[in-house]
Design a protein around this motif. Structure first.
Motif, PDB file in Angstrom:
ATOM      1  N   TYR A  11       0.840  -1.201   0.000  1.00 12.64           N
ATOM      2  CA  TYR A  11       0.000   0.000   0.000  1.00 12.64           C
ATOM      3  C   TYR A  11       0.870   1.244   0.000  1.00 12.64           C
ATOM      4  O   TYR A  11       1.809   1.356   0.785  1.00 12.64           O
ATOM      5  CB  TYR A  11      -0.925   0.018   1.232  1.00 12.64           C
ATOM      6  CG  TYR A  11      -1.964  -1.069   1.173  1.00 12.64           C
ATOM      7  CD1 TYR A  11      -3.165  -0.863   0.494  1.00 12.64           C
ATOM      8  CD2 TYR A  11      -1.734  -2.302   1.768  1.00 12.64           C
ATOM      9  CE1 TYR A  11      -4.103  -1.873   0.413  1.00 12.64           C
ATOM     10  CE2 TYR A  11      -2.674  -3.319   1.694  1.00 12.64           C
ATOM     11  CZ  TYR A  11      -3.860  -3.099   1.014  1.00 12.64           C
ATOM     12  OH  TYR A  11      -4.786  -4.100   0.928  1.00 12.64           O
TER      13      TYR A  11
ATOM     14  N   GLU B 257      -8.560  -0.043  -0.821  1.00  7.95           N
ATOM     15  CA  GLU B 257      -8.044  -0.695  -2.035  1.00  7.95           C
ATOM     16  C   GLU B 257      -7.473   0.286  -3.052  1.00  7.95           C
ATOM     17  O   GLU B 257      -6.637  -0.085  -3.867  1.00  7.95           O
ATOM     18  CB  GLU B 257      -9.112  -1.575  -2.674  1.00  7.95           C
ATOM     19  CG  GLU B 257      -9.269  -2.922  -1.999  1.00  7.95           C
ATOM     20  CD  GLU B 257      -7.960  -3.714  -1.919  1.00  7.95           C
ATOM     21  OE1 GLU B 257      -7.487  -4.214  -2.958  1.00  7.95           O
ATOM     22  OE2 GLU B 257      -7.409  -3.824  -0.803  1.00  7.95           O
TER      23      GLU B 257
ATOM     24  N   LYS C  92      -3.648   0.413  -3.001  1.00 10.03           N
ATOM     25  CA  LYS C  92      -2.880  -0.802  -3.288  1.00 10.03           C
ATOM     26  C   LYS C  92      -2.075  -0.605  -4.571  1.00 10.03           C
ATOM     27  O   LYS C  92      -2.619  -0.287  -5.619  1.00 10.03           O
ATOM     28  CB  LYS C  92      -3.812  -1.992  -3.429  1.00 10.03           C
ATOM     29  CG  LYS C  92      -3.087  -3.303  -3.542  1.00 10.03           C
ATOM     30  CD  LYS C  92      -3.698  -4.286  -2.582  1.00 10.03           C
ATOM     31  CE  LYS C  92      -3.032  -5.618  -2.669  1.00 10.03           C
ATOM     32  NZ  LYS C  92      -2.160  -5.880  -1.571  1.00 10.03           N
TER      33      LYS C  92
END
Length: 195
Positions: free
Chosen positions: A110, A143, A146
């Motif tokens: 991340y 997300e 990511k």
């Protein structure tokens, strides 16, 4: 609770111990001192300070943890697999928060802005023989942040684990899973703050 596989990451063979020569990260010594006029000695290890990061994944309502093989744990349980916070030693000329940012991307995949990483506290670890200092941080991800699968660098074998919040308290008390006190403290800090 979500089942976490704590078997060896890869089958470990030919495990041996030998004297440490030309160490890079740990230095052993015999400390000699006087306490209240009494001569004393103590075996110590000089180890690097470190950072650890409690990562909360907002989309998954989970903590982002890492699973890896630790030879010192293998000596004790013959599995050597630990579930840990994302962490790294302080071995570069960066601020602690920038080392934390780098570890989050390398180990967990991340990309985080340093300003979004909050310091929780710092404490000394392995006080009976090392006493190195660990600084604990907190960050939230989703997300959209990511950028890779993580897994570490330089032949590290790290597996990213998502532990649902609903299972975290049971995880703390599951003695079959090797974990650090820092991880358990971080979870308790989160429960106190967010639940």
């Amino acid at each position: 609770m979500t089942k976490i596989n704590t078997t060896n990451i890869d089958k470990i063979t030919n495990f041996t111990l030998a004297p440490l020569e030309n160490p890079r990260f740990l230095f052993t010594a015999l400390a000699s001192y006087q306490q209240d006029g009494v001569d004393k000695t103590w075996e110590v290890v000089e180890a690097s300070d470190s950072v650890a990061i409690l990562i909360y994944h907002k989309d998954k309502n989970s903590f982002v943890l890492v699973k890896q093989f630790r030879p010192a744990v293998y000596l004790n349980d013959k599995r050597g697999v630990t579930i840990e916070l994302c962490a790294g030693i302080v071995d570069k000329d960066l601020s602690l928060v920038d080392i934390a940012k780098e570890e989050i991307e390398e180990e967990c995949g991340y990309s985080i802005d340093s300003k979004d990483i909050d310091k929780i506290t710092s404490f000394h670890t392995s006080v009976g023989f090392a006493g190195s200092k660990q600084t604990l941080y907190y960050v939230e991800v989703d997300e959209s942040m990511k950028v890779s699968e993580g897994g570490g660098v330089d032949a590290e074998f790290i597996e990213v684990i998502y532990l649902p919040i609903k299972d975290a308290k049971e995880f703390i008390y599951d003695e079959s899973i090797a974990k650090t006190p820092g991880l358990m403290f971080a979870f308790m800090w989160w429960f106190e703050r967010f639940l």
